[in-house]
Design a protein around this motif. Sequence first.
Motif, short mmCIF file in Angstrom:
data_model
loop_
_atom_site.label_atom_id
_atom_site.label_comp_id
_atom_site.label_asym_id
_atom_site.label_seq_id
_atom_site.Cartn_x
_atom_site.Cartn_y
_atom_site.Cartn_z
N GLU A 126 -0.52 -17.51 39.14
CA GLU A 126 -1.27 -18.71 39.61
C GLU A 126 -1.22 -18.72 41.18
O GLU A 126 -2.22 -19.52 41.44
N CYS A 127 -0.04 -18.43 41.73
CA CYS A 127 0.00 -18.67 43.38
C CYS A 127 0.05 -17.43 44.18
O CYS A 127 0.36 -17.54 45.48
N TRP A 128 -0.08 -16.29 43.60
CA TRP A 128 0.03 -15.09 44.48
C TRP A 128 -1.46 -14.28 44.25
O TRP A 128 -1.95 -14.27 42.98
N ARG A 129 -1.87 -13.80 45.24
CA ARG A 129 -3.14 -12.81 45.10
C ARG A 129 -2.82 -11.45 44.91
O ARG A 129 -1.80 -11.03 45.52
N HIS A 130 -3.53 -10.76 44.05
CA HIS A 130 -3.03 -9.10 44.04
C HIS A 130 -4.27 -8.46 44.16
O HIS A 130 -5.23 -8.72 44.13
N GLU A 131 -4.16 -7.16 44.79
CA GLU A 131 -4.96 -6.18 45.04
C GLU A 131 -4.47 -4.76 44.96
O GLU A 131 -3.39 -4.66 44.92
N ILE A 132 -5.50 -3.74 44.77
CA ILE A 132 -5.52 -2.50 45.04
C ILE A 132 -6.10 -2.19 46.07
O ILE A 132 -7.35 -2.29 46.17
N ARG A 133 -5.44 -1.28 47.13
CA ARG A 133 -6.24 -0.98 48.51
C ARG A 133 -6.70 0.42 48.09
O ARG A 133 -6.16 1.38 47.84
N GLY A 134 -8.10 0.37 48.26
CA GLY A 134 -8.74 1.38 47.99
C GLY A 134 -8.32 2.71 48.97
O GLY A 134 -8.24 3.91 48.56
N GLU A 135 -8.08 2.66 50.04
CA GLU A 135 -7.52 3.56 51.03
C GLU A 135 -6.13 4.26 50.55
O GLU A 135 -6.04 5.29 50.92
N GLU A 136 -5.77 3.48 49.65
CA GLU A 136 -4.10 4.09 49.39
C GLU A 136 -4.44 4.79 47.74
O GLU A 136 -3.41 5.29 47.16
N GLN A 137 -5.50 4.42 47.21
CA GLN A 137 -5.68 4.94 45.82
C GLN A 137 -6.22 6.48 45.77
O GLN A 137 -7.25 6.98 46.28
N ARG A 138 -5.21 7.38 45.58
CA ARG A 138 -5.54 8.93 45.67
C ARG A 138 -5.70 9.47 44.18
O ARG A 138 -6.25 10.44 44.51
N GLU A 139 -5.34 9.02 43.30
CA GLU A 139 -5.84 9.53 42.14
C GLU A 139 -6.87 8.68 41.06
O GLU A 139 -6.72 7.53 41.25
N ARG A 140 -7.35 9.20 40.08
CA ARG A 140 -8.09 8.30 39.20
C ARG A 140 -7.11 7.55 38.42
O ARG A 140 -6.17 8.02 38.20
N ARG A 141 -7.32 6.28 38.13
CA ARG A 141 -6.42 5.31 37.27
C ARG A 141 -7.44 4.68 36.43
O ARG A 141 -8.42 4.37 36.54
N VAL A 142 -6.91 4.55 35.22
CA VAL A 142 -7.14 3.91 34.07
C VAL A 142 -6.45 2.71 33.53
O VAL A 142 -5.23 3.30 33.49
N SER A 143 -6.71 1.44 33.36
CA SER A 143 -5.94 0.63 32.77
C SER A 143 -6.46 -0.43 31.66
O SER A 143 -7.69 -0.32 31.76
N LEU A 144 -5.68 -0.88 30.96
CA LEU A 144 -6.15 -1.88 29.87
C LEU A 144 -5.57 -3.20 30.46
O LEU A 144 -4.22 -3.31 30.52
N THR A 145 -6.18 -4.29 30.45
CA THR A 145 -5.55 -5.48 30.84
C THR A 145 -5.99 -6.50 29.89
O THR A 145 -7.23 -6.57 29.61
N PHE A 146 -4.84 -6.94 29.14
CA PHE A 146 -5.06 -7.87 28.18
C PHE A 146 -4.63 -9.36 28.45
O PHE A 146 -3.81 -9.53 29.48
N ARG A 147 -5.61 -10.32 28.07
CA ARG A 147 -5.54 -11.78 28.59
C ARG A 147 -5.87 -12.58 27.33
O ARG A 147 -6.53 -12.27 26.54
N ARG A 148 -5.62 -13.92 27.38
CA ARG A 148 -5.92 -14.82 26.62
C ARG A 148 -7.10 -15.81 27.33
O ARG A 148 -6.75 -16.61 28.20
N VAL A 149 -8.17 -15.61 26.95
CA VAL A 149 -9.25 -16.47 27.66
C VAL A 149 -9.16 -17.88 26.87
O VAL A 149 -9.18 -18.03 25.71
#
Length: 165
Positions: A126-149
């Motif tokens: 709730e209180c922290w922003r998160h990011e992935i910086r493109g310039e640091e992303q060197r490999e292909r990444r795939v993820s599954l993000t599960f949530r409760r809507v």
Amino acid sequence: MVTSSSGQKSFWLPIEWPSFIRDLELLTLLEDKVKNLEGVEWPERGMNSCLVNEYLPSQGILPHTDGPAYYPLVLTLSLAGPTTLHFTPDILSDQFKNFRAEEIPKSFEVNVEEGSLLVLTKDLYECWRHEIRGEEQRERRVSLTFRRVRRSGNAALVGLGTRRK
């Protein structure tokens, strides 16, 4: 499928879980791993959303919080490729809005390895922003993000497709 301006591909899986999640009992496995962790409050009705993300080299995601449309518990399973997730305090959040500049906590980062499970909950959600910086992303990444809507009436607050019969 949604493709962002940077080319990142994402799509929502429908509320009726596809066989690759249902048959592997993936949600049961995740729940067993996570619900007894200290500080985790598992949603009474479980997770009902899965976002599949593909990041190609040099693609990232801007700093953000996931917001009130979701229950404050997010599970991200990294299937392919490592990344670094950067966290910065959301100075507009209730937790930090009355802090003086010198009282605000420092930003930090978490290295997320392929095959790992990242759990975000409560204040971190709730209180922290998160990011992935493109310039640091060197490999292909795939993820599954599960949530409760969270729901309002009979409709989900976020488009998840239609329920299959």
